[in-house]
Design a protein around this motif. Structure first.
Motif, PDB file in Angstrom:
ATOM      1  N   LYS A  12       0.839  -1.202   0.000  1.00 38.85           N
ATOM      2  CA  LYS A  12       0.000   0.000   0.000  1.00 38.85           C
ATOM      3  C   LYS A  12       0.877   1.257   0.000  1.00 38.85           C
ATOM      4  N   ILE A  13       2.026   1.162   0.682  1.00 31.70           N
ATOM      5  CA  ILE A  13       2.899   2.347   0.815  1.00 31.70           C
ATOM      6  C   ILE A  13       4.344   1.956   0.560  1.00 31.70           C
ATOM      7  N   ILE A  14       5.059   2.826  -0.152  1.00 31.64           N
ATOM      8  CA  ILE A  14       6.510   2.685  -0.282  1.00 31.64           C
ATOM      9  C   ILE A  14       7.163   3.931   0.307  1.00 31.64           C
ATOM     10  N   VAL A  15       8.206   3.702   1.100  1.00 28.78           N
ATOM     11  CA  VAL A  15       8.914   4.807   1.754  1.00 28.78           C
ATOM     12  C   VAL A  15      10.345   4.887   1.200  1.00 28.78           C
ATOM     13  N   PRO A  16      10.558   5.695   0.156  1.00 23.92           N
ATOM     14  CA  PRO A  16      11.937   5.929  -0.293  1.00 23.92           C
ATOM     15  C   PRO A  16      12.635   6.890   0.672  1.00 23.92           C
ATOM     16  N   VAL A  17      13.933   6.690   0.846  1.00 25.83           N
ATOM     17  CA  VAL A  17      14.706   7.500   1.790  1.00 25.83           C
ATOM     18  C   VAL A  17      15.801   8.209   1.007  1.00 25.83           C
ATOM     19  N   HIS A  18      15.883   9.524   1.121  1.00 18.19           N
ATOM     20  CA  HIS A  18      16.919  10.274   0.394  1.00 18.19           C
ATOM     21  C   HIS A  18      18.210  10.197   1.214  1.00 18.19           C
ATOM     22  N   LEU A  19      18.918   9.077   1.063  1.00 19.69           N
ATOM     23  CA  LEU A  19      20.073   8.787   1.915  1.00 19.69           C
ATOM     24  C   LEU A  19      21.157   9.856   1.747  1.00 19.69           C
ATOM     25  N   CYS A  20      21.655  10.350   2.857  1.00 26.16           N
ATOM     26  CA  CYS A  20      22.702  11.391   2.914  1.00 26.16           C
ATOM     27  C   CYS A  20      22.204  12.742   2.386  1.00 26.16           C
ATOM     28  N   GLY A  21      20.965  12.800   1.907  1.00 25.05           N
ATOM     29  CA  GLY A  21      20.463  14.027   1.286  1.00 25.05           C
ATOM     30  C   GLY A  21      20.509  13.983  -0.225  1.00 25.05           C
ATOM     31  N   HIS A  22      20.921  12.837  -0.790  1.00 26.22           N
ATOM     32  CA  HIS A  22      20.933  12.672  -2.244  1.00 26.22           C
ATOM     33  C   HIS A  22      19.537  12.217  -2.694  1.00 26.22           C
ATOM     34  N   PRO A  23      18.830  13.044  -3.457  1.00 29.08           N
ATOM     35  CA  PRO A  23      17.451  12.682  -3.808  1.00 29.08           C
ATOM     36  C   PRO A  23      17.346  11.350  -4.561  1.00 29.08           C
TER      37      PRO A  23
ATOM     38  N   ASP B  10      26.219  14.643  -6.170  1.00 28.69           N
ATOM     39  CA  ASP B  10      24.905  15.039  -6.664  1.00 28.69           C
ATOM     40  C   ASP B  10      24.731  16.534  -6.395  1.00 28.69           C
ATOM     41  N   PRO B  11      24.604  17.354  -7.450  1.00 33.14           N
ATOM     42  CA  PRO B  11      24.521  18.804  -7.231  1.00 33.14           C
ATOM     43  C   PRO B  11      23.277  19.221  -6.443  1.00 33.14           C
ATOM     44  N   GLY B  12      22.257  18.357  -6.372  1.00 34.77           N
ATOM     45  CA  GLY B  12      21.042  18.699  -5.627  1.00 34.77           C
ATOM     46  C   GLY B  12      21.067  18.232  -4.185  1.00 34.77           C
ATOM     47  N   SER B  13      22.153  17.569  -3.760  1.00 38.85           N
ATOM     48  CA  SER B  13      22.176  16.982  -2.423  1.00 38.85           C
ATOM     49  C   SER B  13      22.215  18.046  -1.327  1.00 38.85           C
ATOM     50  N   SER B  14      21.616  17.727  -0.206  1.00 41.99           N
ATOM     51  CA  SER B  14      21.686  18.618   0.963  1.00 41.99           C
ATOM     52  C   SER B  14      22.865  18.228   1.862  1.00 41.99           C
ATOM     53  N   TRP B  15      23.581  17.146   1.523  1.00 43.91           N
ATOM     54  CA  TRP B  15      24.776  16.717   2.253  1.00 43.91           C
ATOM     55  C   TRP B  15      24.539  16.626   3.760  1.00 43.91           C
ATOM     56  N   HIS B  16      23.532  15.848   4.143  1.00 39.16           N
ATOM     57  CA  HIS B  16      23.321  15.619   5.580  1.00 39.16           C
ATOM     58  C   HIS B  16      24.500  14.865   6.188  1.00 39.16           C
ATOM     59  N   ILE B  17      24.985  13.851   5.474  1.00 43.80           N
ATOM     60  CA  ILE B  17      26.168  13.116   5.952  1.00 43.80           C
ATOM     61  C   ILE B  17      27.101  12.856   4.775  1.00 43.80           C
TER      62      ILE B  17
END
Ligand SMILES: *Cc1c(COP(=O)(O)O)cnc(C)c1O
Length: 383
Positions: free
Chosen positions: A127-138, A290-297
């Motif tokens: 019913k649901i899929i949860v993608p995770v933007h790992l490290c901030g990379h979409p 990735d130029p769009g990354s937020s670089w969380h880690i």
């Protein structure tokens, strides 16, 4: 640790904003929460934002708002924090994992497609899929969005790492290809409210439902009540909700932090690029740029010859707070008791064996970065 792996960045304006709330009429959810929600929705180009006390709570009410319950399935990436999967179990649903892409380390859309085809045959589509933007990379949201249309599942983006990230020219959180996007404001994340989270959506009914669920399932809006409105004191509990409210103290901090989001992202990107320069001659696999990354880690992959445990222990002895993101969720004892065993997602397990997270936060300076690189270099050269 002299150099922690992550750290909040609090300035005088942040402090003043919290003090101002302390002198005001509301401490718990009040007008500042509403202002924070408006600012979040505007920043992310989403219709609605619902602020809560953690991303974990946001994931939970997001699942409930989308109707997840017993007999349903939620699928997510194994390389994430346990909360991305636990939210399914909270709702009485069953959880399953889709292996990662060996280059982006995000949930692999091709593996997902194959798994969906066999799940359809077995009559067990999620019913649901949860993608995770790992490290901030979409994640590859366009492909995931197309699959959701074809197979009829809902998408909750776990963007705990990704406030400030950009995908196809739009901020993560715009929900272009998803139903709901969730952020975390825990102190190691990109902006903080102490503890806190939010769920963003473009669908009014979902925003409404999540707003009710965060506060006991109670409404004070006469138009949403069953039967007669009995007077100004009156409220109704129309479903079973929780106390997941954010306080005005937290929202005030969130507002000033959000005002600095672009500065934080610019700084994180700058530091990530410095690492990539400092580490380019060491036997390590560096993260994709990735130029769009937020670089969380900033996560590197060590090579087969090196012992990760030796490296981590050496770095920690030097006061450098390296870390590992993440242990595949299904290898946790709790999930093993649900029937998962090693070998289930080979790319995730291979990734985990070699993953190493280096310190990254706005207050990190270049001298500290050079020290991290120097110590890592020393250790790796011994082999
Ligand atoms: C931090 C994190 C969460 C949980 O966030 P809280 O605000 O601490 O509940 C969930 N998912 C991911 C990927 C995270 O990194």
């Amino acid at each position: 640790m002299t150099i922690p792996y992550g750290r909040q960045n609090i300035d005088e304006n942040d402090i003043q904003a919290v003090v101002d709330v302390l002198r005001s009429d509301y401490l718990t959810q009040g007008p500042v929460v509403g202002r924070f929600e408006e600012a979040l929705a505007r920043q992310c180009q989403a219709g609605y934002a619902v602020a809560v006390n953690s991303a974990t709570s946001a994931l939970h009410i997001a699942c409930l708002a989308l109707g997840l319950g017993p007999g349903d399935w939620l699928w997510t990436s194994p390389i994430t924090f346990v909360a991305s999967a636990n939210c399914g179990l909270y709702c009485g649903a069953q959880v399953d994992f889709v292996d990662i892409d060996p280059y982006s380390f995000n949930l692999c859309p091709q593996t997902l497609e194959r798994k969906l085809v066999s799940a359809e045959k077995a009559g067990r589509l999620p019913k649901i899929i949860v993608p995770v933007h790992l490290c901030g990379h979409p994640c590859d949201m366009a492909t995931l969005g197309a699959l959701s249309q074809r197979f009829g599942f809902k998408i909750i983006e776990d963007a705990s790492h990704a406030i400030g990230a950009i995908y196809q020219g739009e901020p993560v959180g715009s929900c272009r290809y998803s139903d709901i996007t969730v952020f975390s404001f825990h102190p190691v994340k990109i902006i903080t409210t102490g503890e806190g989270g939010a769920a963003l959506t473009n669908q009014a009914e979902l925003a409404d439902r999540m707003t009710r669920l965060r506060s006991h399932g109670i409404t004070r809006d006469p138009s949403k009540m069953e039967g007669a409105f009995e007077g100004p004191w009156y409220y109704q509990q129309t479903e079973l909700g929780f106390n997941y409210r954010m306080t005005d103290l937290q929202a005030a901090l969130g507002l000033t932090q959000l005002g600095r989001l672009n500065t934080f992202i610019t700084r994180r990107r700058f530091l990530a690029h410095s690492y990539s320069r400092l580490l380019k001659d060491i036997p390590l696999t560096l993260p994709l740029d990735d130029p769009g990354s937020s670089w969380h880690i900033y996560c590197v992959q060590i090579h087969g010859e090196d012992s990760r445990r030796d490296i981590v222990e050496h770095m920690q002895k030097c006061g450098i707070g390296v870390n590992v993101h993440y242990i595949p969720v299904y290898l946790q004892p709790y999930y093993r008791r649900l029937g998962f065993s090693p070998g289930y997602c080979p790319f995730a397990e291979k990734y985990y064996q070699r993953a190493l997270t280096l310190p990254l936060y706005p207050g990190l300076n270049e001298i500290q970065q050079k020290e991290v690189a120097r110590q890592l270099c020393n250790k790796l050269k011994k082999h």
